[in-house]
Scaffold this active site. Structure first.
Site, PDB file in Angstrom:
ATOM      1  N   PRO A  81      -0.035   5.997  -2.983  1.00 32.49           N
ATOM      2  CG  PRO A  81       0.572   6.738  -0.854  1.00 32.49           C
ATOM      3  CD  PRO A  81       0.803   5.631  -1.830  1.00 32.49           C
ATOM      4  CB  SER A 110      -3.242  10.502  -0.078  1.00 35.44           C
ATOM      5  OG  SER A 110      -2.741  11.602   0.650  1.00 35.44           O
ATOM      6  CG  HIS A 279       7.201  12.736  -1.474  1.00 33.01           C
ATOM      7  ND1 HIS A 279       6.727  12.209  -0.306  1.00 33.01           N
ATOM      8  CD2 HIS A 279       6.144  13.382  -2.024  1.00 33.01           C
ATOM      9  CE1 HIS A 279       5.457  12.523  -0.144  1.00 33.01           C
ATOM     10  NE2 HIS A 279       5.071  13.238  -1.179  1.00 33.01           N
ATOM     11  N   GLY A 331       2.871   5.707  -8.521  1.00 34.26           N
ATOM     12  CA  GLY A 331       1.840   6.710  -8.294  1.00 34.26           C
ATOM     13  C   GLY A 331       1.499   7.473  -9.552  1.00 34.26           C
ATOM     14  NE  ARG A 332       5.380  12.941 -10.959  1.00 29.55           N
ATOM     15  CZ  ARG A 332       6.561  13.071 -10.367  1.00 29.55           C
ATOM     16  NH1 ARG A 332       7.420  12.058 -10.366  1.00 29.55           N
ATOM     17  NH2 ARG A 332       6.898  14.196  -9.771  1.00 29.55           N
TER      18      ARG A 332
END
Length: 381
Positions: A81, A110, A279, A331-332
């Protein structure tokens, strides 16, 4: 166009993405917090995980499939997410959800996405995960869980490593706020990115549609990195996890774990998997590299482990799996791919990762992912 000839690695997609999206969007996507030391540590620590080559195994085609949480997956990775995903590229959540369904890999949305669970429901495949920033109000919690379940999300992710808004200085300097306000400075950046601008003109500037139902006018005075979600959510405690376990009848994952003792306690509380993550360096600049935390967490629990933070290729995925992860999320990278090439970039990234995993498995003599710990020797370079 031969995409593998022009964009053979995630770094190539990243470079093109930076040229295709406005600077304030790029700063949101690429930045960490503080001096970005944690973000740098993620990369450095992954590079320190060496693997011993193994020879004379003959010809074979590596099997990249895996079983996770009782389900079979053709690949050992999925889509993590990312808040305000649709800011990176128009209809990002839709493109990513459809790609996840096509490739039978997990897609995670998300709480603070730019599309609501209802918006994305028609595009979901069998492996739809809902990432929850924990609402303070119990009725909002129940409503949010019900909406996610009705939309087709079968797995719930509780993110626990965002107790407060991080400062994300690069993002602040860029002028980005949530929701985005197009100042003359930002409009000048938009004008330099015509493909992004045209797509956004068709869809409208993104905002957190999933929270529209709960939002009110009390958003004045928030910091630039905060948003309406911060008015709704709380910093969860152990009782919160117990409450969620009682309310959610699907798989429950807890994301943002680095300490072994936390993993042990969560196992005793009945969660289904633990997600090791810092994160991606976006929250706390003194955190250890996530990959360094992985072996100790693996030793502390029998639960399935997910890993993210710093993954930049198939070799990094193998490193995480070899150190004890059962599944890896990115994610990125998926947003670099989408911004670089549009929807076809997602398929290309999945192909890059699959080919990279297979190539490196050949170098270490691993015929399948379950044989990784038996066939490789881990060392510090």
């Amino acid at each position: 166009m031969d995409l593998h000839a022009k964009f053979p690695a995630i770094s190539d997609l990243k470079s093109r993405a930076q040229k295709r999206i406005p600077k304030f969007v790029w700063e949101y996507l690429d930045s960490g917090t503080g001096t970005e030391a944690t973000k740098a540590r993620n990369r450095s620590a992954l590079d320190q995980v060496g693997m011993m080559p193994s020879i004379l195994h003959g010809e074979y085609t590596p099997d990249l499939s895996t079983k996770f949480l009782g389900q079979n997956f053709p690949l050992p990775f999925g889509i993590a997410p990312l808040g305000m995903s649709g800011l990176m590229w128009p209809d990002a959540e839709g493109h990513l959800a459809r790609a996840g369904a096509r490739h039978s890999i997990p897609y995670s949305i998300s709480t603070v996405a730019t599309q609501s669970p209802e918006d994305i429901a028609p595009h979901l495949g069998q492996h739809a995960w809902f990432q929850m920033y924990p609402p303070r109000d119990a009725e909002i919690r129940r409503d949010m869980l019900a909406r996610a379940k009705t939309a087709g999300f079968k797995t719930l992710i509780l993110t626990v490593d965002v107790p407060v808004a991080s400062r994300r200085e690069r993002q602040v300097r860029s002028g980005l706020t949530n929701p985005p306000r197009l100042t003359p400075r930002l409009l000048a950046q938009v004008a330099m990115r015509p493909a992004w601008a045209a797509g956004m003109a068709k869809r409208g500037m993104p905002h957190m549609r999933g929270l529209d139902k709960y939002a009110n006018a009390a958003t004045n005075g928030l910091s630039p990195t905060a948003h309406v979600g911060y008015l709704l959510r709380t910093s969860p405690d152990w009782d919160y996890v117990n409450w969620l376990r009682d309310e959610w009848d699907g798989d429950l994952l807890v994301k943002g774990i680095l300490r072994p003792q936390d993993a042990t306690k969560l196992e005793g509380m009945g969660v289904d998997a633990i997600w090791i993550s810092n994160h991606a360096g976006r929250q706390f600049d003194a955190a250890p590299a996530a990959i360094e935390a992985l072996p100790d967490v693996r030793a502390a629990t029998k639960l399935p482990l997910i890993f993210d933070s710093g993954i930049e290729g198939g070799l990094d995925i193998l490193r995480a799996l070899a150190l004890g992860a059962d599944f890896v999320m990115l994610g990125r990278a998926f947003h670099f791919a989408l911004a670089a090439l549009g929807p076809k970039g997602i398929d290309h990234l999945i192909d890059i990762l699959a080919k990279d995993i297979a190539s490196n498995m050949g170098q270490i003599g691993a015929q399948n992912l379950s044989s990784l710990p038996k066939t490789i020797s881990l060392s510090r370079i």
